[in-house]
Every structure is written in C-alpha cells, then in structure tokens.
Design a protein around this motif. Structure first.
Motif, short mmCIF file in Angstrom:
data_model
loop_
_atom_site.label_atom_id
_atom_site.label_comp_id
_atom_site.label_asym_id
_atom_site.label_seq_id
_atom_site.Cartn_x
_atom_site.Cartn_y
_atom_site.Cartn_z
N ALA A 1 27.33 7.79 -5.87
CA ALA A 1 28.76 7.98 -5.59
C ALA A 1 29.11 7.45 -4.20
O ALA A 1 30.16 6.84 -4.01
CB ALA A 1 29.13 9.46 -5.71
N ALA A 2 28.23 7.66 -3.23
CA ALA A 2 28.47 7.15 -1.87
C ALA A 2 28.57 5.63 -1.89
O ALA A 2 29.45 5.04 -1.26
CB ALA A 2 27.37 7.63 -0.93
N ALA A 3 27.67 4.98 -2.63
CA ALA A 3 27.71 3.52 -2.73
C ALA A 3 28.97 3.06 -3.45
O ALA A 3 29.65 2.12 -3.02
CB ALA A 3 26.46 3.00 -3.45
N PHE A 4 29.32 3.73 -4.54
CA PHE A 4 30.48 3.35 -5.34
C PHE A 4 31.78 3.52 -4.55
O PHE A 4 32.67 2.67 -4.61
CB PHE A 4 30.53 4.20 -6.62
N LEU A 5 31.90 4.61 -3.81
CA LEU A 5 33.11 4.92 -3.07
C LEU A 5 33.11 4.34 -1.65
O LEU A 5 34.08 4.48 -0.92
CB LEU A 5 33.32 6.43 -3.00
N GLU A 6 31.98 3.71 -1.29
CA GLU A 6 31.82 3.13 0.05
C GLU A 6 32.05 4.19 1.12
O GLU A 6 32.79 4.00 2.08
CB GLU A 6 32.75 1.93 0.23
N LEU A 7 31.38 5.34 0.96
CA LEU A 7 31.45 6.45 1.89
C LEU A 7 30.04 6.84 2.30
O LEU A 7 29.07 6.51 1.63
CB LEU A 7 32.13 7.66 1.24
N ASP A 8 29.94 7.57 3.39
CA ASP A 8 28.65 8.12 3.81
C ASP A 8 28.35 9.32 2.92
O ASP A 8 29.23 10.15 2.65
CB ASP A 8 28.74 8.56 5.28
N SER A 9 27.12 9.43 2.44
CA SER A 9 26.77 10.52 1.52
C SER A 9 26.95 11.89 2.16
O SER A 9 27.16 12.88 1.45
CB SER A 9 25.34 10.36 1.01
N THR A 10 26.90 11.98 3.51
CA THR A 10 27.10 13.27 4.16
C THR A 10 28.56 13.72 4.10
O THR A 10 28.86 14.88 4.39
CB THR A 10 26.64 13.24 5.64
N ASP A 11 29.46 12.83 3.69
CA ASP A 11 30.87 13.19 3.55
C ASP A 11 31.22 13.58 2.11
O ASP A 11 32.39 13.83 1.81
CB ASP A 11 31.77 12.02 3.99
#
Length: 166
Positions: free
Chosen positions: A147-157
């Motif tokens: 999901a972090a890769a897909f949404l281009e977000l940091d996984s800690t967020d």
C-alpha cells in the motif's frame, strides 16, 4: 425528416464551466490509468476499467464531464473530477492529522482458504493491492508495504484497520 436530439442535464456534478479534455486525461493518468492511442479520442485503462475521452485540447462542457465523472464514480469516488485538488494519489481511507504528521487509515480484509494456505490481505478500497504471508500479521505487514508503494507514502504513515471477527 428531423433528426432525433438528445439533451443533457442542465446542471451536472462537474459544474457548468466544463473542462479541458487534457485535465480529465491528466487526472486519470495520475490515478494509475494508461493511455492508448491518439487522435480525436483517447482510450484510458486501469484494472479492467476502460473509458474513451476526447483528446487533449478539446473542451468538455460541464454535463459531458459530469457523465464521465459519474461513469467512474463507483471506482474513483463521487468527486474524483470536480474536486480540483491534487490527484497524485488515489483517495483511499481516511486522513487523520496528528501534530505535524498526516496518517492514513486504510480498511483491510484478511482471509485464507484453508489452514495450510497463506494468509492474503487486501485493501477494501482496491483489491488489486495485496499482501501475503504465512501468518496473518505477515500478510498485513506485506500489505502495508504494498500500500505504501501504491500510494507513494511512507509505510509509517499508514495504519491498517481490520475488522474483528466474533
């Protein structure tokens, strides 16, 4: 002999101002669609969804843009086109501001077919984002990274929410 005429609603969710077709195309490209072809019309595809829109540089009246928005609303959300804010990421989950951080709460589904099968975790908003693991927690961890890769977000967020099963 007279030609049959079709009328569009006088007001639409996309507003009366309308859109440049390039805005619609860019919005869809930023949401993961791929563009095929060129000319007077453009084919855009993602996850089995296909839509043809007029090419860049053409004007789409508000009611026409509203029809395009309505056609994809079940997959992209009600105001995916008319909310003219940034569309760099699909709008999944709920955003929560905690101090200087913005956390993203994502609903998930975790399943496995049998006791010997791996666990599979999915985002409720998009079943194409998947995580796998030998244990339930492993599948959720894998899903968080996907999901972090897909949404281009940091996984800690990201915070994954799973329903309790009773």
């Amino acid at each position: 002999m007279t030609r049959p005429t079709a009328t569009l609603p006088s007001s639409s969710p996309a507003g009366d101002a309308g859109f440049d077709a390039g805005e619609v195309i860019e919005n869809l490209l930023q949401r993961g669609f791929r563009q095929s072809g060129s000319g007077e019309h453009v084919l855009l595809e993602r996850d089995g969804l296909r839509i043809v829109v007029p090419a860049r540089g053409r004007f789409l009246p508000g009611p026409v843009a509203g029809l395009i928005e309505g056609a994809l609303a079940p997959q992209l959300g009600d105001a995916w086109l008319t909310d003219r804010g940034p569309a760099s990421r699909p709008r999944f989950g709920t955003r929560v501001v905690a101090g200087e951080r913005t956390l993203h709460l994502l609903e998930t589904l975790v399943v496995r077919e049998g006791p010997e099968d791996p666990w599979c975790a999915f985002l409720v908003d998009d079943f194409s984002v998947i995580g796998f693991g030998a244990e339930r927690e492993d599948a959720l961890g894998d899903l968080k990274m996907a999901a972090a890769a897909f949404l281009e977000l940091d996984s800690t967020d990201l915070i994954l929410l799973t329903p309790s099963v009773v």
